[in-house]
Design a protein around this motif. Structure first.
Motif, PDB file in Angstrom:
ATOM      1  N   CYS A 217       0.851  -1.187   0.000  1.00  0.00           N
ATOM      2  CA  CYS A 217       0.000   0.000   0.000  1.00  0.00           C
ATOM      3  C   CYS A 217       0.887   1.238   0.000  1.00  0.00           C
ATOM      4  N   PRO A 218       0.327   2.418  -0.232  1.00  0.00           N
ATOM      5  CA  PRO A 218       1.134   3.630  -0.114  1.00  0.00           C
ATOM      6  C   PRO A 218       1.636   3.818   1.312  1.00  0.00           C
ATOM      7  N   GLY A 219       2.821   4.416   1.435  1.00  0.00           N
ATOM      8  CA  GLY A 219       3.350   4.730   2.760  1.00  0.00           C
ATOM      9  C   GLY A 219       2.799   6.041   3.268  1.00  0.00           C
ATOM     10  N   LEU A 220       3.533   6.696   4.133  1.00  0.00           N
ATOM     11  CA  LEU A 220       3.114   7.974   4.696  1.00  0.00           C
ATOM     12  C   LEU A 220       3.826   9.153   4.055  1.00  0.00           C
ATOM     13  N   GLN A 221       4.681   8.884   3.052  1.00  0.00           N
ATOM     14  CA  GLN A 221       5.400   9.935   2.347  1.00  0.00           C
ATOM     15  C   GLN A 221       5.134   9.827   0.848  1.00  0.00           C
ATOM     16  N   LYS A 222       5.267  10.934   0.155  1.00  0.00           N
ATOM     17  CA  LYS A 222       5.130  10.947  -1.294  1.00  0.00           C
ATOM     18  C   LYS A 222       6.188  10.048  -1.926  1.00  0.00           C
ATOM     19  N   GLY A 223       5.773   9.168  -2.830  1.00  0.00           N
ATOM     20  CA  GLY A 223       6.696   8.283  -3.523  1.00  0.00           C
ATOM     21  C   GLY A 223       7.063   7.025  -2.772  1.00  0.00           C
ATOM     22  N   VAL A 227       5.329  -2.338   2.438  1.00  0.00           N
ATOM     23  CA  VAL A 227       5.152  -3.763   2.192  1.00  0.00           C
ATOM     24  C   VAL A 227       5.019  -4.480   3.529  1.00  0.00           C
ATOM     25  N   GLU A 228       3.903  -5.175   3.709  1.00  0.00           N
ATOM     26  CA  GLU A 228       3.663  -5.938   4.929  1.00  0.00           C
ATOM     27  C   GLU A 228       3.834  -7.431   4.632  1.00  0.00           C
ATOM     28  N   HIS A 229       4.782  -8.063   5.331  1.00  0.00           N
ATOM     29  CA  HIS A 229       4.972  -9.513   5.253  1.00  0.00           C
ATOM     30  C   HIS A 229       4.377 -10.117   6.523  1.00  0.00           C
ATOM     31  N   TYR A 230       3.186 -10.677   6.408  1.00  0.00           N
ATOM     32  CA  TYR A 230       2.471 -11.104   7.608  1.00  0.00           C
ATOM     33  C   TYR A 230       3.045 -12.378   8.215  1.00  0.00           C
ATOM     34  N   ALA A 231       3.631 -13.241   7.415  1.00  0.00           N
ATOM     35  CA  ALA A 231       4.196 -14.471   7.965  1.00  0.00           C
ATOM     36  C   ALA A 231       5.382 -14.176   8.880  1.00  0.00           C
ATOM     37  N   SER A 232       6.264 -13.294   8.430  1.00  0.00           N
ATOM     38  CA  SER A 232       7.452 -12.948   9.225  1.00  0.00           C
ATOM     39  C   SER A 232       7.219 -11.737  10.126  1.00  0.00           C
ATOM     40  N   LYS A 233       6.025 -11.126  10.025  1.00  0.00           N
ATOM     41  CA  LYS A 233       5.675  -9.951  10.816  1.00  0.00           C
ATOM     42  C   LYS A 233       6.688  -8.823  10.608  1.00  0.00           C
ATOM     43  N   ARG A 234       7.035  -8.638   9.328  1.00  0.00           N
ATOM     44  CA  ARG A 234       7.997  -7.599   8.972  1.00  0.00           C
ATOM     45  C   ARG A 234       7.331  -6.552   8.090  1.00  0.00           C
ATOM     46  N   THR A 235       7.721  -5.301   8.283  1.00  0.00           N
ATOM     47  CA  THR A 235       7.250  -4.192   7.463  1.00  0.00           C
ATOM     48  C   THR A 235       8.442  -3.572   6.748  1.00  0.00           C
ATOM     49  N   LYS A 236       8.317  -3.383   5.444  1.00  0.00           N
ATOM     50  CA  LYS A 236       9.394  -2.797   4.639  1.00  0.00           C
ATOM     51  C   LYS A 236       8.867  -1.547   3.938  1.00  0.00           C
ATOM     52  N   PHE A 237       9.595  -0.434   4.077  1.00  0.00           N
ATOM     53  CA  PHE A 237       9.258   0.800   3.375  1.00  0.00           C
ATOM     54  C   PHE A 237      10.234   0.985   2.224  1.00  0.00           C
ATOM     55  N   ILE A 238       9.702   1.301   1.037  1.00  0.00           N
ATOM     56  CA  ILE A 238      10.524   1.481  -0.158  1.00  0.00           C
ATOM     57  C   ILE A 238      10.250   2.863  -0.731  1.00  0.00           C
ATOM     58  N   MET A 239      11.306   3.676  -0.867  1.00  0.00           N
ATOM     59  CA  MET A 239      11.172   4.958  -1.562  1.00  0.00           C
ATOM     60  C   MET A 239      11.296   4.679  -3.053  1.00  0.00           C
ATOM     61  N   ALA A 240      10.175   4.469  -3.695  1.00  0.00           N
ATOM     62  CA  ALA A 240      10.164   3.995  -5.081  1.00  0.00           C
ATOM     63  C   ALA A 240      10.373   5.123  -6.080  1.00  0.00           C
ATOM     64  N   HIS A 241       9.835   6.323  -5.797  1.00  0.00           N
ATOM     65  CA  HIS A 241       9.895   7.437  -6.750  1.00  0.00           C
ATOM     66  C   HIS A 241       9.988   8.751  -5.979  1.00  0.00           C
ATOM     67  N   ASP A 242      10.434   9.782  -6.685  1.00  0.00           N
ATOM     68  CA  ASP A 242      10.433  11.123  -6.116  1.00  0.00           C
ATOM     69  C   ASP A 242       9.040  11.740  -6.176  1.00  0.00           C
ATOM     70  N   SER A 243       8.277  11.347  -7.192  1.00  0.00           N
ATOM     71  CA  SER A 243       6.925  11.885  -7.375  1.00  0.00           C
ATOM     72  C   SER A 243       5.894  10.968  -6.725  1.00  0.00           C
TER      73      SER A 243
END
Length: 337
Positions: A217-223, A227-243
Protein backbone atom coordinates in the motif's frame (compact mmCIF):
# COMPACT_ATOMS: atom_id res chain seq x y z
CA UNK A 1 -18.53 -2.56 12.50
CA UNK A 2 -19.08 -6.03 11.10
CA UNK A 3 -22.51 -7.62 10.75
CA UNK A 4 -22.89 -11.30 9.96
CA UNK A 5 -25.83 -13.40 8.82
CA UNK A 6 -26.73 -16.99 8.03
CA UNK A 7 -24.49 -19.34 6.06
CA UNK A 8 -24.85 -19.76 2.28
CA UNK A 9 -27.17 -22.28 0.70
CA UNK A 10 -26.17 -24.84 -1.96
CA UNK A 11 -25.14 -23.40 -5.29
CA UNK A 12 -27.99 -23.17 -7.84
CA UNK A 13 -25.97 -21.13 -10.32
CA UNK A 14 -23.73 -23.13 -12.71
CA UNK A 15 -21.68 -20.04 -13.56
CA UNK A 16 -20.20 -19.94 -10.05
CA UNK A 17 -18.30 -22.72 -8.33
CA UNK A 18 -19.08 -23.56 -4.74
CA UNK A 19 -16.19 -23.43 -2.24
CA UNK A 20 -15.84 -27.21 -2.40
CA UNK A 21 -15.87 -27.24 -6.20
CA UNK A 22 -13.23 -24.53 -6.28
CA UNK A 23 -10.69 -26.68 -4.46
CA UNK A 24 -10.40 -28.78 -7.59
CA UNK A 25 -9.17 -25.67 -9.37
CA UNK A 26 -7.12 -24.17 -6.55
CA UNK A 27 -5.06 -26.18 -4.06
CA UNK A 28 -6.07 -24.11 -1.07
CA UNK A 29 -9.75 -24.24 -0.12
CA UNK A 30 -11.91 -21.14 -0.22
CA UNK A 31 -13.68 -19.75 2.85
CA UNK A 32 -17.01 -21.42 3.51
CA UNK A 33 -18.46 -18.25 5.06
CA UNK A 34 -20.55 -20.01 7.71
CA UNK A 35 -21.49 -16.78 9.43
CA UNK A 36 -24.09 -16.39 12.19
CA UNK A 37 -25.73 -13.34 13.76
CA UNK A 38 -24.18 -11.93 16.90
CA UNK A 39 -26.49 -11.35 19.86
CA UNK A 40 -25.61 -7.66 20.03
CA UNK A 41 -26.07 -6.90 16.33
CA UNK A 42 -29.27 -5.87 14.58
CA UNK A 43 -30.18 -8.35 11.82
CA UNK A 44 -33.01 -6.20 10.44
CA UNK A 45 -32.76 -4.86 6.88
CA UNK A 46 -31.50 -1.38 6.09
CA UNK A 47 -34.32 1.12 6.60
CA UNK A 48 -32.59 4.03 4.89
CA UNK A 49 -34.91 5.12 2.01
CA UNK A 50 -31.95 6.44 0.01
CA UNK A 51 -30.71 2.92 -0.60
CA UNK A 52 -32.58 -0.02 -2.04
CA UNK A 53 -33.12 -3.54 -0.83
CA UNK A 54 -31.67 -6.35 -2.93
CA UNK A 55 -34.20 -7.99 -5.22
CA UNK A 56 -33.98 -11.79 -5.18
CA UNK A 57 -35.53 -12.02 -8.65
CA UNK A 58 -33.36 -14.11 -10.99
CA UNK A 59 -31.79 -12.05 -13.79
CA UNK A 60 -33.63 -14.13 -16.39
CA UNK A 61 -36.93 -12.85 -15.00
CA UNK A 62 -36.00 -9.20 -15.34
CA UNK A 63 -37.24 -7.65 -18.56
CA UNK A 64 -34.51 -5.94 -20.58
CA UNK A 65 -34.59 -2.19 -20.17
CA UNK A 66 -35.21 -0.02 -23.17
CA UNK A 67 -33.21 2.82 -21.64
CA UNK A 68 -29.74 4.03 -22.56
CA UNK A 69 -26.67 1.83 -22.27
CA UNK A 70 -25.47 1.29 -18.69
CA UNK A 71 -22.75 3.49 -17.23
CA UNK A 72 -19.55 1.67 -16.26
CA UNK A 73 -18.51 2.46 -12.68
CA UNK A 74 -15.87 -0.17 -11.92
CA UNK A 75 -13.96 -3.03 -13.50
CA UNK A 76 -11.59 -5.57 -11.94
CA UNK A 77 -10.12 -9.01 -12.62
CA UNK A 78 -10.51 -11.94 -10.29
CA UNK A 79 -7.43 -13.36 -8.57
CA UNK A 80 -6.31 -15.70 -11.38
CA UNK A 81 -7.29 -13.23 -14.15
CA UNK A 82 -9.62 -15.79 -15.71
CA UNK A 83 -12.65 -13.52 -15.21
CA UNK A 84 -13.42 -9.88 -14.69
CA UNK A 85 -16.33 -8.10 -13.07
CA UNK A 86 -17.92 -4.81 -14.07
CA UNK A 87 -19.96 -2.60 -11.75
CA UNK A 88 -22.58 -0.51 -13.54
CA UNK A 89 -25.26 2.00 -12.57
CA UNK A 90 -27.89 -0.69 -11.94
CA UNK A 91 -26.02 -3.87 -11.02
CA UNK A 92 -22.97 -5.85 -12.09
CA UNK A 93 -21.74 -8.17 -14.85
CA UNK A 94 -19.19 -11.00 -14.83
CA UNK A 95 -17.26 -12.04 -17.94
CA UNK A 96 -15.03 -14.98 -18.78
CA UNK A 97 -11.76 -13.94 -20.44
CA UNK A 98 -10.93 -16.92 -22.68
CA UNK A 99 -13.16 -17.52 -24.46
CA UNK A 100 -14.61 -14.09 -23.92
CA UNK A 101 -18.28 -14.19 -22.96
CA UNK A 102 -20.66 -12.86 -20.35
CA UNK A 103 -21.29 -15.58 -17.79
CA UNK A 104 -23.48 -13.79 -15.28
CA UNK A 105 -25.39 -10.58 -14.70
CA UNK A 106 -27.46 -9.15 -11.90
CA UNK A 107 -29.63 -6.07 -12.30
CA UNK A 108 -31.07 -4.19 -9.36
CA UNK A 109 -34.33 -2.32 -9.63
CA UNK A 110 -34.72 1.41 -8.91
CA UNK A 111 -31.12 2.37 -9.58
CA UNK A 112 -28.76 0.08 -7.75
CA UNK A 113 -25.33 1.41 -8.76
CA UNK A 114 -22.31 -0.74 -7.84
CA UNK A 115 -19.08 1.23 -7.52
CA UNK A 116 -16.87 -1.68 -6.45
CA UNK A 117 -17.33 -5.37 -7.22
CA UNK A 118 -14.55 -7.75 -6.17
CA UNK A 119 -14.65 -11.44 -7.03
CA UNK A 120 -13.17 -14.33 -5.04
CA UNK A 121 -11.81 -16.55 -7.83
CA UNK A 122 -14.98 -18.12 -9.31
CA UNK A 123 -16.93 -18.86 -6.16
CA UNK A 124 -20.31 -17.40 -5.23
CA UNK A 125 -18.94 -14.81 -2.78
CA UNK A 126 -18.38 -11.21 -3.92
CA UNK A 127 -17.67 -7.92 -2.17
CA UNK A 128 -19.90 -5.03 -3.28
CA UNK A 129 -19.82 -1.29 -2.57
CA UNK A 130 -22.50 1.09 -3.78
CA UNK A 131 -21.57 3.78 -6.28
CA UNK A 132 -22.82 6.16 -8.93
CA UNK A 133 -25.63 8.72 -8.62
CA UNK A 134 -28.10 6.14 -7.22
CA UNK A 135 -26.07 3.59 -5.21
CA UNK A 136 -27.46 0.20 -4.26
CA UNK A 137 -25.66 0.37 -0.90
CA UNK A 138 -24.09 3.19 1.12
CA UNK A 139 -20.60 4.00 -0.23
CA UNK A 140 -19.17 3.61 3.29
CA UNK A 141 -20.17 -0.07 3.52
CA UNK A 142 -18.72 -3.28 2.10
CA UNK A 143 -21.46 -5.82 1.49
CA UNK A 144 -20.51 -9.50 1.35
CA UNK A 145 -22.81 -10.86 -1.36
CA UNK A 146 -23.68 -14.55 -1.71
CA UNK A 147 -25.09 -15.16 -5.16
CA UNK A 148 -26.34 -18.60 -4.11
CA UNK A 149 -28.86 -16.81 -1.92
CA UNK A 150 -29.07 -13.61 -4.01
CA UNK A 151 -28.52 -11.54 -0.90
CA UNK A 152 -25.91 -10.06 1.40
CA UNK A 153 -24.67 -12.29 4.23
CA UNK A 154 -22.45 -9.75 5.96
CA UNK A 155 -21.34 -6.13 5.93
CA UNK A 156 -18.52 -3.90 7.09
CA UNK A 157 -19.31 -0.27 7.95
CA UNK A 158 -16.91 2.68 8.05
CA UNK A 159 -16.97 6.40 8.78
CA UNK A 160 -15.82 7.37 5.29
CA UNK A 161 -16.22 6.11 1.74
CA UNK A 162 -14.65 2.84 0.71
CA UNK A 163 -12.12 3.34 -2.09
CA UNK A 164 -11.41 -0.31 -2.93
CA UNK A 165 -11.60 -3.89 -1.65
CA UNK A 166 -9.17 -6.79 -2.07
CA UNK A 167 -10.07 -10.42 -1.37
CA UNK A 168 -8.08 -13.53 -0.57
CA UNK A 169 -9.31 -16.92 0.53
CA UNK A 170 -8.50 -15.98 4.12
CA UNK A 171 -8.64 -12.17 4.21
CA UNK A 172 -10.74 -9.15 3.30
CA UNK A 173 -8.81 -5.90 2.82
CA UNK A 174 -10.77 -2.63 2.79
CA UNK A 175 -9.10 0.58 1.60
CA UNK A 176 -10.28 4.03 2.71
CA UNK A 177 -8.82 7.43 1.81
CA UNK A 178 -6.10 7.29 4.48
CA UNK A 179 -6.51 3.93 6.20
CA UNK A 180 -6.56 0.23 5.38
CA UNK A 181 -8.32 -2.47 7.39
CA UNK A 182 -7.46 -6.19 7.20
CA UNK A 183 -10.13 -8.68 8.31
CA UNK A 184 -10.28 -12.43 8.75
CA UNK A 185 -12.64 -13.79 6.09
CA UNK A 186 -14.32 -16.49 8.18
CA UNK A 187 -15.67 -14.26 10.96
CA UNK A 188 -14.89 -10.67 9.78
CA UNK A 189 -12.64 -10.10 12.79
CA UNK A 190 -10.40 -7.05 12.44
CA UNK A 191 -6.74 -8.11 12.37
CA UNK A 192 -4.76 -5.02 11.34
CA UNK A 193 -5.07 -1.29 10.64
CA UNK A 194 -2.64 0.66 8.45
CA UNK A 195 -2.41 4.43 8.02
CA UNK A 196 -1.42 5.77 4.59
CA UNK A 197 -0.88 9.02 2.77
CA UNK A 198 -3.97 10.32 0.94
CA UNK A 199 -5.02 7.46 -1.32
CA UNK A 200 -8.08 8.53 -3.37
CA UNK A 201 -7.57 5.73 -5.92
CA UNK A 202 -7.62 3.07 -3.23
CA UNK A 203 -4.23 1.68 -4.23
CA UNK A 204 -3.55 -1.68 -2.59
CA UNK A 205 -2.28 -5.09 -3.72
CA UNK A 206 -2.20 -8.47 -2.01
CA UNK A 207 -0.42 -11.68 -2.97
CA UNK A 208 -2.59 -14.59 -4.11
CA UNK A 209 -0.17 -17.50 -4.07
CA UNK A 210 -0.64 -20.36 -1.65
CA UNK A 211 1.04 -19.41 1.61
CA UNK A 212 1.60 -16.23 3.56
CA UNK A 213 0.01 -12.86 2.84
CA UNK A 214 2.03 -9.99 1.39
CA UNK A 215 0.24 -6.62 1.26
CA UNK A 216 1.45 -3.48 -0.51
CA UNK A 217 0.00 0.00 0.00
CA UNK A 218 1.13 3.63 -0.11
CA UNK A 219 3.35 4.73 2.76
CA UNK A 220 3.11 7.97 4.70
CA UNK A 221 5.40 9.94 2.35
CA UNK A 222 5.13 10.95 -1.29
CA UNK A 223 6.70 8.28 -3.52
CA UNK A 224 6.86 5.70 -0.74
CA UNK A 225 5.29 2.23 -0.68
CA UNK A 226 4.79 0.03 2.35
CA UNK A 227 5.15 -3.76 2.19
CA UNK A 228 3.66 -5.94 4.93
CA UNK A 229 4.97 -9.51 5.25
CA UNK A 230 2.47 -11.10 7.61
CA UNK A 231 4.20 -14.47 7.96
CA UNK A 232 7.45 -12.95 9.23
CA UNK A 233 5.68 -9.95 10.82
CA UNK A 234 8.00 -7.60 8.97
CA UNK A 235 7.25 -4.19 7.46
CA UNK A 236 9.39 -2.80 4.64
CA UNK A 237 9.26 0.80 3.37
CA UNK A 238 10.52 1.48 -0.16
CA UNK A 239 11.17 4.96 -1.56
CA UNK A 240 10.16 3.99 -5.08
CA UNK A 241 9.90 7.44 -6.75
CA UNK A 242 10.43 11.12 -6.12
CA UNK A 243 6.92 11.89 -7.38
CA UNK A 244 3.55 10.65 -6.17
CA UNK A 245 2.79 6.95 -6.62
CA UNK A 246 -0.13 6.48 -9.03
CA UNK A 247 -0.03 2.74 -9.70
CA UNK A 248 1.63 -0.47 -8.56
CA UNK A 249 1.27 -4.21 -9.03
CA UNK A 250 2.34 -7.26 -7.07
CA UNK A 251 3.31 -10.63 -8.53
CA UNK A 252 1.14 -13.59 -7.56
CA UNK A 253 3.70 -14.88 -5.05
CA UNK A 254 4.27 -11.42 -3.57
CA UNK A 255 8.01 -11.37 -4.33
CA UNK A 256 8.04 -8.67 -7.03
CA UNK A 257 6.56 -5.18 -6.95
CA UNK A 258 6.19 -2.88 -9.98
CA UNK A 259 5.60 0.84 -9.37
CA UNK A 260 4.88 3.95 -11.44
CA UNK A 261 4.75 7.61 -10.47
CA UNK A 262 2.78 10.62 -11.67
CA UNK A 263 5.50 11.33 -14.27
CA UNK A 264 4.67 8.06 -16.03
CA UNK A 265 8.00 7.67 -17.79
CA UNK A 266 9.72 4.97 -15.71
CA UNK A 267 8.43 1.76 -14.16
CA UNK A 268 10.52 0.17 -11.44
CA UNK A 269 10.52 -3.42 -10.22
CA UNK A 270 11.53 -4.13 -6.62
CA UNK A 271 12.25 -7.14 -4.47
CA UNK A 272 9.59 -6.95 -1.74
CA UNK A 273 11.72 -8.78 0.84
CA UNK A 274 14.72 -6.46 0.99
CA UNK A 275 13.37 -3.51 -1.01
CA UNK A 276 16.16 -3.65 -3.59
CA UNK A 277 15.62 -2.25 -7.10
CA UNK A 278 15.82 -5.15 -9.55
CA UNK A 279 14.96 -3.55 -12.87
CA UNK A 280 13.88 -0.27 -14.41
CA UNK A 281 12.03 0.05 -17.72
CA UNK A 282 11.12 3.17 -19.66
CA UNK A 283 7.61 3.60 -20.98
CA UNK A 284 8.52 6.75 -22.90
CA UNK A 285 10.08 10.20 -22.70
CA UNK A 286 6.82 12.17 -22.44
CA UNK A 287 4.79 12.40 -19.28
CA UNK A 288 1.83 10.03 -19.16
CA UNK A 289 -0.83 8.89 -16.74
CA UNK A 290 -0.31 5.22 -15.98
CA UNK A 291 -3.64 3.44 -15.73
CA UNK A 292 -2.53 -0.06 -14.77
CA UNK A 293 0.40 -2.44 -14.30
CA UNK A 294 0.15 -6.23 -14.49
CA UNK A 295 2.60 -9.11 -14.17
CA UNK A 296 2.13 -12.27 -16.20
CA UNK A 297 1.42 -15.39 -14.14
CA UNK A 298 5.10 -16.44 -14.33
CA UNK A 299 6.37 -12.87 -13.74
CA UNK A 300 8.34 -12.91 -17.01
CA UNK A 301 6.34 -10.07 -18.55
CA UNK A 302 4.99 -6.76 -17.32
CA UNK A 303 2.16 -4.88 -19.07
CA UNK A 304 1.76 -1.11 -18.70
CA UNK A 305 -1.27 0.84 -19.95
CA UNK A 306 -1.56 4.62 -20.04
CA UNK A 307 -3.58 7.56 -21.31
CA UNK A 308 -1.52 7.49 -24.52
CA UNK A 309 -3.84 4.78 -25.82
CA UNK A 310 -1.11 2.12 -25.80
CA UNK A 311 -0.15 -0.97 -23.82
CA UNK A 312 3.59 -1.59 -23.41
CA UNK A 313 4.71 -5.15 -22.65
CA UNK A 314 8.18 -5.47 -21.15
CA UNK A 315 10.27 -8.62 -20.87
CA UNK A 316 11.56 -8.94 -17.32
CA UNK A 317 15.17 -10.18 -17.05
CA UNK A 318 15.56 -10.28 -13.32
CA UNK A 319 18.44 -12.17 -11.78
CA UNK A 320 16.97 -13.55 -8.57
CA UNK A 321 20.43 -14.22 -7.14
CA UNK A 322 21.66 -10.65 -7.08
CA UNK A 323 19.62 -7.56 -6.24
CA UNK A 324 20.13 -4.42 -8.25
CA UNK A 325 19.16 -3.12 -11.65
CA UNK A 326 19.50 -5.22 -14.75
CA UNK A 327 20.96 -2.40 -16.84
CA UNK A 328 20.49 -4.28 -20.08
CA UNK A 329 16.74 -3.82 -19.66
CA UNK A 330 16.68 -0.27 -18.39
CA UNK A 331 16.40 1.26 -21.86
CA UNK A 332 15.03 -1.77 -23.72
CA UNK A 333 12.29 -1.31 -26.32
CA UNK A 334 9.01 -2.86 -25.21
CA UNK A 335 6.41 -4.50 -27.38
CA UNK A 336 3.84 -1.74 -27.92
CA UNK A 337 0.22 -2.65 -28.60
Amino acid sequence: MATLSASPSPNPNPNFRSPTDQTDHDPESLPHMELHPSSDQDPTPNSNPNFHAVLPTPPEAIAPAAAAAPSLLHISFNQDHGCFAAGIDHGFRIYNCDPFREIFRRDFDRGGGIGVVEMLFRCNILALVGGGPDPQYPPNKVMIWDDHQSRCIGELSFRSEVRSVRLRRDRIVVVLEQKIFVYNFADLKLLHQIETIANPKGLCAVSQGVGSLVLVCPGLQKGQVRVEHYASKRTKFIMAHDSRIVCFALSQDGQLLATASSKGTLVRIFNTVDGSLLQEVRRGADRAEIYSLAFSSNAQWLAVSSDKGTVHVFSLKINGGSPGIDRSQSASDPVCI
